[in-house]
Design a protein around this motif. Structure first.
Motif, PDB file in Angstrom:
ATOM      1  N   ASP B 196     -25.432  58.347   4.874  1.00  0.00           N
ATOM      2  CA  ASP B 196     -25.449  58.251   6.339  1.00  0.00           C
ATOM      3  C   ASP B 196     -24.941  56.891   6.822  1.00  0.00           C
ATOM      4  N   LYS B 197     -24.384  56.100   5.911  1.00  0.00           N
ATOM      5  CA  LYS B 197     -23.973  54.747   6.286  1.00  0.00           C
ATOM      6  C   LYS B 197     -22.503  54.506   5.947  1.00  0.00           C
ATOM      7  N   ALA B 198     -21.938  53.534   6.608  1.00  0.00           N
ATOM      8  CA  ALA B 198     -20.548  53.204   6.307  1.00  0.00           C
ATOM      9  C   ALA B 198     -20.366  51.694   6.247  1.00  0.00           C
ATOM     10  N   ILE B 199     -19.320  51.289   5.548  1.00  0.00           N
ATOM     11  CA  ILE B 199     -19.040  49.859   5.416  1.00  0.00           C
ATOM     12  C   ILE B 199     -17.556  49.617   5.668  1.00  0.00           C
ATOM     13  N   ILE B 200     -17.272  48.572   6.437  1.00  0.00           N
ATOM     14  CA  ILE B 200     -15.890  48.127   6.593  1.00  0.00           C
ATOM     15  C   ILE B 200     -15.805  46.758   5.929  1.00  0.00           C
ATOM     16  N   VAL B 201     -14.965  46.649   4.902  1.00  0.00           N
ATOM     17  CA  VAL B 201     -14.814  45.339   4.250  1.00  0.00           C
ATOM     18  C   VAL B 201     -13.472  44.729   4.621  1.00  0.00           C
ATOM     19  N   VAL B 202     -13.535  43.554   5.164  1.00  0.00           N
ATOM     20  CA  VAL B 202     -12.308  42.815   5.442  1.00  0.00           C
ATOM     21  C   VAL B 202     -12.106  41.865   4.271  1.00  0.00           C
ATOM     22  N   THR B 203     -10.955  41.950   3.636  1.00  0.00           N
ATOM     23  CA  THR B 203     -10.738  41.057   2.488  1.00  0.00           C
ATOM     24  C   THR B 203      -9.250  40.789   2.276  1.00  0.00           C
ATOM     25  N   HIS B 204      -8.985  39.706   1.566  1.00  0.00           N
ATOM     26  CA  HIS B 204      -7.605  39.395   1.189  1.00  0.00           C
ATOM     27  C   HIS B 204      -7.319  39.803  -0.248  1.00  0.00           C
ATOM     28  N   TYR B 205      -8.422  40.113  -1.002  1.00  0.00           N
ATOM     29  CA  TYR B 205      -8.217  40.254  -2.435  1.00  0.00           C
ATOM     30  C   TYR B 205      -8.652  41.604  -2.978  1.00  0.00           C
ATOM     31  N   GLN B 206      -7.811  42.139  -3.802  1.00  0.00           N
ATOM     32  CA  GLN B 206      -8.047  43.378  -4.514  1.00  0.00           C
ATOM     33  C   GLN B 206      -9.319  43.275  -5.375  1.00  0.00           C
ATOM     34  N   ARG B 207      -9.574  42.059  -5.873  1.00  0.00           N
ATOM     35  CA  ARG B 207     -10.689  41.830  -6.791  1.00  0.00           C
ATOM     36  C   ARG B 207     -12.016  42.409  -6.280  1.00  0.00           C
ATOM     37  N   LEU B 208     -12.317  42.154  -5.016  1.00  0.00           N
ATOM     38  CA  LEU B 208     -13.569  42.645  -4.437  1.00  0.00           C
ATOM     39  C   LEU B 208     -13.619  44.169  -4.472  1.00  0.00           C
ATOM     40  N   LEU B 209     -12.414  44.745  -4.265  1.00  0.00           N
ATOM     41  CA  LEU B 209     -12.351  46.200  -4.168  1.00  0.00           C
ATOM     42  C   LEU B 209     -12.509  46.879  -5.530  1.00  0.00           C
ATOM     43  N   ASN B 210     -12.450  46.073  -6.614  1.00  0.00           N
ATOM     44  CA  ASN B 210     -12.783  46.617  -7.928  1.00  0.00           C
ATOM     45  C   ASN B 210     -14.273  46.907  -8.002  1.00  0.00           C
ATOM     46  N   TYR B 211     -15.046  46.093  -7.284  1.00  0.00           N
ATOM     47  CA  TYR B 211     -16.501  46.288  -7.282  1.00  0.00           C
ATOM     48  C   TYR B 211     -16.924  47.258  -6.186  1.00  0.00           C
ATOM     49  N   ILE B 212     -16.473  46.964  -4.956  1.00  0.00           N
ATOM     50  CA  ILE B 212     -16.795  47.861  -3.847  1.00  0.00           C
ATOM     51  C   ILE B 212     -15.569  48.745  -3.650  1.00  0.00           C
ATOM     52  N   VAL B 213     -15.607  49.893  -4.229  1.00  0.00           N
ATOM     53  CA  VAL B 213     -14.399  50.732  -4.226  1.00  0.00           C
ATOM     54  C   VAL B 213     -14.266  51.463  -2.888  1.00  0.00           C
ATOM     55  N   PRO B 214     -13.155  51.210  -2.192  1.00  0.00           N
ATOM     56  CA  PRO B 214     -13.002  51.798  -0.865  1.00  0.00           C
ATOM     57  C   PRO B 214     -12.459  53.228  -0.912  1.00  0.00           C
ATOM     58  N   ASP B 215     -12.791  53.983   0.123  1.00  0.00           N
ATOM     59  CA  ASP B 215     -12.187  55.308   0.275  1.00  0.00           C
ATOM     60  C   ASP B 215     -10.827  55.187   0.949  1.00  0.00           C
ATOM     61  N   PHE B 216     -10.724  54.215   1.850  1.00  0.00           N
ATOM     62  CA  PHE B 216      -9.474  54.001   2.574  1.00  0.00           C
ATOM     63  C   PHE B 216      -9.148  52.519   2.629  1.00  0.00           C
ATOM     64  N   VAL B 217      -7.860  52.228   2.631  1.00  0.00           N
ATOM     65  CA  VAL B 217      -7.422  50.843   2.814  1.00  0.00           C
ATOM     66  C   VAL B 217      -6.460  50.824   3.992  1.00  0.00           C
ATOM     67  N   HIS B 218      -6.667  49.883   4.925  1.00  0.00           N
ATOM     68  CA  HIS B 218      -5.783  49.768   6.084  1.00  0.00           C
ATOM     69  C   HIS B 218      -5.162  48.384   6.094  1.00  0.00           C
ATOM     70  N   VAL B 219      -3.948  48.331   6.561  1.00  0.00           N
ATOM     71  CA  VAL B 219      -3.305  47.030   6.699  1.00  0.00           C
ATOM     72  C   VAL B 219      -3.164  46.720   8.186  1.00  0.00           C
ATOM     73  N   LEU B 220      -3.764  45.609   8.555  1.00  0.00           N
ATOM     74  CA  LEU B 220      -3.676  45.174   9.943  1.00  0.00           C
ATOM     75  C   LEU B 220      -2.588  44.111  10.027  1.00  0.00           C
TER      76      LEU B 220
END
Ligand SMILES: Nc1ncnc2c1ncn2[C@@H]1O[C@H](COP(=O)(O)OP(=O)(O)OP(=O)(O)O)[C@@H](O)[C@H]1O
Ligand SMILES: [Mg+2]
Lengths: 482, 254
Positions: B196-220
């Motif tokens: 029932d929860k969601a997370i938006i992670v703002v990051t510059h590095y792929q490294r974090l996303l190895n741990y917190i695996v995203p469902d979607f990636v957006h480029v702003l």
């Protein structure tokens, strides 16, 4: 009803009369103006002995030679001292028949402060019955003090009942020649409290609760004298967290404390006189002289003040550290909001050997107010090994207010150790937003920051007073952000 | 839909920073937002959290069935929106414990729940501090005052753990964390994920996303989401940088 209960109520009824809580139709007020005749009349109305009248007259004559001080960092229109009535008997006439008639805004503040209903009635001037909790507490309280030989009464009563003590100590710390306002007070003082704690006695209770009620009747020229004899201890609470209105704009009180060998006096103040409205109209001018003499060895005087009221505050609770090893402390929170002005601080005069003083001053300015700390640390030639630590912090809320620090140091002995720290900080938008983002409203955010800032000083107050003071701070700062 | 941003435009001091953002976040999802410096990532986070300096000139934000833009910042927080700041603010004199106690109880009050008593609250703090391996001594210290950069970031996630938000926005929480801390904090965040929860992670590095695996990636980029994809987009960005996207702005997929 049992006989003892009936007795108690009768006792209370009498007490009330004595202390002026009962309807009295006539109001007794002297005409405006100040001259020797008025001074004599004040003294006569209070049925004072000749020596007291003379003392007042000496003060009055000296006052004529003095000028109003101009150095405080405050601004106000000139005061016409001939346009003031210098005596009016305490008003004994209840203004209202029930609390419902009292201004809802005032009642709301009482409720926010958590003041019990009966006390609200007293403060607002509502007629009350004889069965009144705090008063009955006060009766047992007085008996207990009497047993211990502690004198705690009004200054007027002390002048009549304990002339030797009054003669010995009145004016011994703040002489009648001291300063413009103190001298004026000496000439015309209305009433105040007198406390004497005999040798070796530790006063078992805070001299407070009941007198919070009395405080609503203390007039503009209060005079208080507290003497702690050798080895005695007393903690005295002055003032009231409830907002207090007074038609008298000028207040010039004098408080003198005397601590003999090994004695300790703790004096706490919460000052919440009417500060004027949001536009800066009205409000009390509070020009106070408070000074304590640590006359004996190992004696200690500790001032704690929470100043939130008054349009103008001008006060410097001070300690004269005469006795060797004596200790002086000053803990202060001064809040100014809207157009309030405060010039407050302390003087620590080190005379004895190994004397120590601590100053912790926390100024908070909001609105368009002006808040100055002014403090003197003086180490005299003979004060070997004197030590002082001063911490003077200012907290700004908004960018239209001012904070100033005027620390004065006079060191005449090379063994002195003096430390001074000062900081100025501002409650930033980003701090407020951070707290908002954690679910905390702006008002609560300000309170959280302010409470964190003042906790060191509030910790010096007796527990229940500290809780009230904390609420008072938040009320004083209401609407200061956003 | 937990969060729906439609054609969001926002400016500060008259400069338009966000120039039409569209984003949908469903409960249970993790979205990563990447993009070059100054592209508007923190601005988006601030607008979501309700920072007043930013003016929303166009568009809508719907959160949990409510018009987010009509809620005060504190009510957004009480509705379960949490922002882990890129630059956490120092608040001298206010202890971490005190802040969290006030926050928890304000949020509970808003939800019509009973305030926690001192014991329950301390239990909660203890449990959550373990989750991000935060030393107990930080609880009594003033909020972020004198904390190292990494300690501040860890403290943000600790606060998140205590407040248990529905939608958490982590603005560069990884920057400043050492390698071990990154793993610990990321694992903490993972434990806070839920259906029932969601997370938006703002990051510059792929490294974090190895741990917190995203469902979607957006480029702003320059105030717009110029590319969206799955977790492999982050790898691609790591490899190629942003230039290929900057140049091919037409490739927008939402
Ligand atoms: N008051 C302001 N006036 C003009 N421009 C501003 C103002 N405040 C921020 N900006 C600009 O807004 C843009 C977006 O900033 P933002 O902090 O959202 O970027 P970001 O994507 O988070 O960058 P980073 O990756 O470096 O954290 C930047 O170019 C910044 O300079
Ligand atoms: Mg950023």
């Amino acid at each position: 009803m049992s006989t003892t209960e009936t007795q108690k109520i009768e006792e209370l009824a009498n007490k009330e009369y004595k202390y002026g809580f009962v309807t009295e139709v006539e109001e007794d007020r002297l005409p405006k103006g100040l001259n020797e005749d008025i001074v004599r009349q004040i003294s006569a109305k209070k049925e004072e002995p000749e020596w007291m009248t003379e003392w007042r007259l000496k003060a009055f004559r000296h006052w004529l030679t003095m000028e109003e001080p101009k150095w405080p960092n405050v601004k106000y229109p000139p005061i016409d001292y001939q346009d003031i009535s210098y005596y009016s008997a305490p008003k004994k006439k209840p203004k209202y028949n029930s609390l419902d008639e009292v201004d809802p805004a005032i009642r709301e503040t009482y409720n926010k402060l958590g003041i019990p209903l009966e006390e609200q009635m007293m403060l607002a001037g509502v007629a009350v019955d004889a069965v009144f909790d705090s008063v009955s507490v006060a009766t047992t309280f007085k008996d207990k003090l009497k047993e211990l030989g502690i004198i705690f009464c009004s200054m007027s009563e002390a002048i009549k009942e304990h002339p030797d003590l009054v003669k010995k100590y009145l004016g011994s710390v703040v002489p009648y020649t001291d300063n413009f306002y103190a001298t004026l007070n000496s000439a015309v003082f209305s009433d105040g409290s007198f406390v004497y704690v005999p040798k070796g006695v530790r006063c078992p209770m805070e001299l407070s609760t009941y007198f919070r009620i009395n405080a609503s009747e203390t007039g503009q020229f209060e005079r208080t004298l507290i003497v702690a004899d050798e080895g005695a201890y007393v903690s005295y609470l002055e003032g009231c967290t409830a907002p207090m209105r007074d038609e008298n704009q000028l207040h010039a009180a004098v408080v003198e404390l005397v601590a003999l060998d090994n004695a300790t006096i703790k004096y706490s103040t919460v000052q919440n006189w009417y500060p004027g409205d949001k536009e800066g109209k009205g409000g009390i001018y509070n020009f106070v002289t408070k000074r304590g003499a640590c006359r004996g060895v190992n004696s200690k005087i500790s001032w704690t003040q929470v100043e939130t009221g008054s349009a103008i505050t001008w006060k410097y609770p001070s300690c004269i550290l005469q006795g060797d090893n004596s200790i002086g402390e000053f803990y202060s929170v001064a809040v100014t909001n809207n157009y309030q002005q405060a010039d407050t601080g302390t003087k620590m005069i080190h005379i004895g050997k190994n004397t120590k003083s601590t100053i912790v001053s926390k100024g908070i300015s909001a609105g368009r107010s002006n808040n100055s700390y002014r403090g003197l640390v003086k180490i005299t030639k003979k004060a070997e090994n004197a030590r002082n630590f001063s911490q003077c912090d200012s907290l700004l809320i908004g960018d239209k207010c001012g904070a100033h620090t005027f620390p004065y140091l006079e060191i005449n002995n090379s063994t002195a150790q003096v430390e001074h720290e000062a900081t100025t900080s501002k409650i930033g938008e980003d701090q407020i937003f951070y707290l908002n983002q954690r679910g905390i409203s702006t008002e609560d955010a300000v309170n959280l920051i302010v409470n964190g800032y003042v906790k060191e000083v509030l910790a010096e107050l007796p527990m229940e007073f500290a809780v009230e003071a904390q609420k008072l701070l938040s009320i004083s700062l209401e609407g200061s952000v956003g | 839909m937990l969060l729906e941003i439609k054609n969001l435009h926002a400016s500060i001091d008259g400069n338009e920073i966000l120039k039409g953002i569209d984003l949908k976040v469903d409960a249970g999802e993790v979205h990563a937002i990447m993009g070059p410096n100054g592209s508007g990532k923190s601005t988006l986070a601030s607008v979501l959290a309700g920072r007043e300096e930013y003016e929303v000139t166009q568009g809508e934000i719907w959160y949990n069935g409510k018009n987010l833009l009509e809620l005060s910042p504190e009510d957004r927080a009480r509705e379960g929106l949490f922002l882990a700041f890129q630059y956490p603010v120092e608040i001298p004199g206010v202890s971490n414990t005190n802040l969290l106690k006030t926050a928890v109880n304000e949020i509970r009050k808003y939800r019509g729940e009973e305030e926690l008593d001192a014991m329950e609250f301390l239990e909660l703090l203890k449990e959550k501090s373990k989750l991000v391996e935060l030393d107990q001594k930080f609880l009594s210290r003033s909020v972020n005052e004198g904390f190292s950069g990494g300690e501040k970031k860890r403290n943000e996630i600790f606060q998140m753990a205590v407040l248990n938000p529905k939608l958490a926005i982590l603005d560069e929480t990884d920057s400043g964390l050492d390698i071990d801390a990154l793993r610990i904090v990321a694992n903490g965040v993972n434990k806070l994920r839920g259906k029932d929860k969601a997370i938006i992670v703002v990051t510059h590095y792929q490294r974090l996303l190895n741990y917190i695996v995203p469902d979607f990636v957006h480029v702003l980029y320059n105030g717009r989401i110029v590319k969206s994809g799955g977790k492999e987009l982050a790898l691609e960005l790591e490899e190629k940088g942003y230039d290929w996207i900057k140049n091919g702005k037409s490739e927008v997929t939402v």
